[in-house]
Scaffold this active site. Structure first.
Site, PDB file in Angstrom:
ATOM      1  N   HIS A  66      -3.301  96.950 -10.544  1.00 42.52           N
ATOM      2  CA  HIS A  66      -4.011  98.003 -10.883  1.00 42.52           C
ATOM      3  C   HIS A  66      -3.412  98.068 -12.444  1.00 42.52           C
ATOM      4  O   HIS A  66      -2.313  97.843 -12.779  1.00 42.52           O
ATOM      5  CB  HIS A  66      -3.640  99.282 -10.009  1.00 42.52           C
ATOM      6  CG  HIS A  66      -4.079 100.564 -10.547  1.00 42.52           C
ATOM      7  ND1 HIS A  66      -4.044 101.080 -11.327  1.00 42.52           N
ATOM      8  CD2 HIS A  66      -5.231 101.207  -9.744  1.00 42.52           C
ATOM      9  CE1 HIS A  66      -4.752 102.323 -11.381  1.00 42.52           C
ATOM     10  NE2 HIS A  66      -5.552 102.185 -10.367  1.00 42.52           N
TER      11      HIS A  66
ATOM     12  N   ASP B 119       5.067  98.511  -6.630  1.00 38.22           N
ATOM     13  CA  ASP B 119       4.067  99.327  -6.750  1.00 38.22           C
ATOM     14  C   ASP B 119       3.507  99.360  -5.096  1.00 38.22           C
ATOM     15  O   ASP B 119       2.554  98.496  -4.658  1.00 38.22           O
ATOM     16  CB  ASP B 119       2.885  98.912  -7.599  1.00 38.22           C
ATOM     17  CG  ASP B 119       1.545 100.072  -7.425  1.00 38.22           C
ATOM     18  OD1 ASP B 119       1.608 100.850  -6.701  1.00 38.22           O
ATOM     19  OD2 ASP B 119       0.443  99.793  -8.375  1.00 38.22           O
TER      20      ASP B 119
ATOM     21  N   GLN C 245      -0.784 101.447  -2.367  1.00 35.93           N
ATOM     22  CA  GLN C 245      -1.703 100.985  -1.333  1.00 35.93           C
ATOM     23  C   GLN C 245      -0.825 100.764   0.058  1.00 35.93           C
ATOM     24  O   GLN C 245      -1.348 100.896   1.113  1.00 35.93           O
ATOM     25  CB  GLN C 245      -2.690  99.964  -1.704  1.00 35.93           C
ATOM     26  CG  GLN C 245      -3.537 100.375  -2.970  1.00 35.93           C
ATOM     27  CD  GLN C 245      -4.596 101.362  -2.539  1.00 35.93           C
ATOM     28  OE1 GLN C 245      -4.909 101.695  -1.481  1.00 35.93           O
ATOM     29  NE2 GLN C 245      -4.801 102.129  -3.695  1.00 35.93           N
TER      30      GLN C 245
ATOM     31  N   LYS D 111      -2.619 109.560  -1.535  1.00 40.32           N
ATOM     32  CA  LYS D 111      -3.179 108.292  -0.959  1.00 40.32           C
ATOM     33  C   LYS D 111      -2.489 108.087   0.359  1.00 40.32           C
ATOM     34  O   LYS D 111      -2.884 107.371   1.307  1.00 40.32           O
ATOM     35  CB  LYS D 111      -2.734 106.804  -1.727  1.00 40.32           C
ATOM     36  CG  LYS D 111      -3.582 106.773  -3.135  1.00 40.32           C
ATOM     37  CD  LYS D 111      -3.087 105.477  -3.854  1.00 40.32           C
ATOM     38  CE  LYS D 111      -3.632 105.643  -5.148  1.00 40.32           C
ATOM     39  NZ  LYS D 111      -5.086 105.485  -5.223  1.00 40.32           N
TER      40      LYS D 111
ATOM     41  N   CYS E 283      -9.956  99.935 -11.761  1.00 39.86           N
ATOM     42  CA  CYS E 283      -8.765  99.752 -12.595  1.00 39.86           C
ATOM     43  C   CYS E 283      -8.018  98.353 -12.321  1.00 39.86           C
ATOM     44  O   CYS E 283      -6.887  98.327 -12.361  1.00 39.86           O
ATOM     45  CB  CYS E 283      -7.814 100.793 -12.102  1.00 39.86           C
ATOM     46  SG  CYS E 283      -8.600 102.511 -12.474  1.00 39.86           S
TER      47      CYS E 283
END
Length: 407
Positions: free
Chosen positions: A123, A201, A204, A227, A365
């Site tokens: 991303h 990261d 998700q 999220k 993105c």
């Protein structure tokens, strides 16, 4: 484990916990990789804070301020328990983007690291900060090539062996473009064997699978509240305490100060030295409530249900003539697709107008990822715990209706 039908019935009933589906009964919401809907418990937690406990934290000794501070720190402990770490290793931020920018700036300005390494499928929030800070500070920046949507360990190994050291390697656990579950555990071992720092990261990943930070081989982890059923504007950066103590703050101001002199300033201990200004107190409380909600259901149920939805969607979408699916064998919760006769933006708009199906369209993105795939835009359907197999049927029927309308 419950059967596919039993799980679907369970989550179909649970959908009643989310007021937006009562307000919009025809909504088929399949843009969960962008943001998730909020259960009543989270919404009520935000309301309750502003009605009963609204005051700034860590700044006063009157009762209301003490209650607000206690709520904020209890929320930090809930987050810490959820990902298996200590409260002092939890920094509240505005989201994954701010967490990763904080790290890129602070690690870069520390003067300890000579290069940053990031895979191409990231991303933009986990690509651009490292790229730009490297350029600003004269550090080396190494993008790791990808193969379709996948990352090969031999490519990682080659770069971590040859890069300028010390280095920082940052990558996602689950790509937002294709839902590819990256081999981050193996990458972290390679990074540490070469003396590097590993950043994950998990924007998700955290909504979909349990994570134990203390037991992992991860140095820093970032994720966003919105999220995983929480409010927008609240995120988390978890980091090993010894590393957090070594790096300088990202922002300066109130709250993060120890002593201010005419020529120099000393800072509060971690995590407070990274939390300048008035924090998102209500957001922290809302995030804690969201994590309690997820924990009460169990990751086992959530992951299995989304696995079932993903498999069902792949099977039904793959037989639509002219439709291409851009997913790997180990994709989870996200399916990106395009049709040879209709632009993704047109398809997404028609899905919404004709069928009430909300999917994302664009580059997600992740322009470097799509460049490797040879496309500039894709539709993306992403699932979360309140989605059902009926939503998949409506997605498939909606695509077919859109194609008939467009032709």
């Amino acid at each position: 484990m419950s059967s596919v039908k039993e799980l679907d019935e369970y989550f179909k009933k649970l959908k009643a916990d989310f007021p937006i589906f009562s307000e919009r009964p025809d909504l088929v919401y399949l843009d969960n990789a962008a943001t998730t809907q909020k259960p009543s418990a989270v919404i009520e937690k935000l309301r309750h804070f502003y009605v009963t406990a609204n005051a700034n934290v860590h700044r006063a000794v009157y009762r209301l301020a003490e209650e607000s501070t206690a709520l904020y720190e209890e929320s930090r402990k809930t987050v810490a328990d959820f990902i298996g770490t200590a409260p002092e290793e939890i920094i509240f931020t505005r989201g994954t983007t701010e967490s990763l920018n904080l790290l890129a700036y602070s690690l870069g300005l520390s003067g300890k690291y000579k290069s940053f390494i990031v895979p191409l499928f990231e991303h933009h929030s986990n690509f651009v900060p490292w790229q730009q800070i490297a350029h600003t500070l004269g550090l080396k920046f190494y993008p790791v090539k990808i193969h379709g949507g996948e990352l090969f360990l031999e490519d990682v190994e080659a770069i971590v062996k040859s890069c300028e050291k010390p280095f920082v390697f940052s990558m996602t656990g689950l790509t937002n473009s294709l839902g590819y579950r990256a081999p981050f555990e193996a990458v972290a071992k390679l990074v540490h064997s070469a003396g590097g720092i590993f950043v994950l990261d998990a924007a998700q990943l955290i909504p979909h699978e349990a994570f134990d930070f203390a037991a992992s081989d991860i140095d820093f982890l970032a994720f966003s509240g919105h999220k995983i059923l929480g409010p927008t504007g609240i995120g988390v950066l978890a980091g090993k305490k010894e590393l957090l103590e070594q790096i300088r703050p990202f922002q300066y101001g109130g709250e993060m100060i120890d002593k201010v002199g005419e020529q120099d300033t000393t800072f509060a201990p971690v995590p407070y030295k990274f939390e300048a200004g008035t924090p998102n107190i209500a957001g922290a409380a809302g995030l804690a409530e969201a994590l309690k909600y997820v924990k009460n259901i169990s990751y086992e149920k959530i992951s299995k249900h989304i696995e079932n939805l993903t498999k069902n969607a792949i099977e039904k979408l793959s037989v639509i003539p002219g439709l291409t699916l851009y997913c790997q064998k180990n994709c989870h919760g996200i399916i990106s697709f395009s049709h040879e006769n209709i632009h993704p933006h047109d398809l997404a708009e028609l899905l919404s107008r004709l069928s009430g199906v909300a999917v994302r369209s664009g580059h997600h993105c992740s322009q470097q990822q799509l460049k490797v795939l040879g496309v500039s835009s894709l539709c993306r359907a992403s699932f979360y715990l309140y989605n059902t197999h009926n939503d998949i049927d409506k997605l498939v029927a909606g695509i077919q209706d859109a194609l008939r309308w467009f032709s």
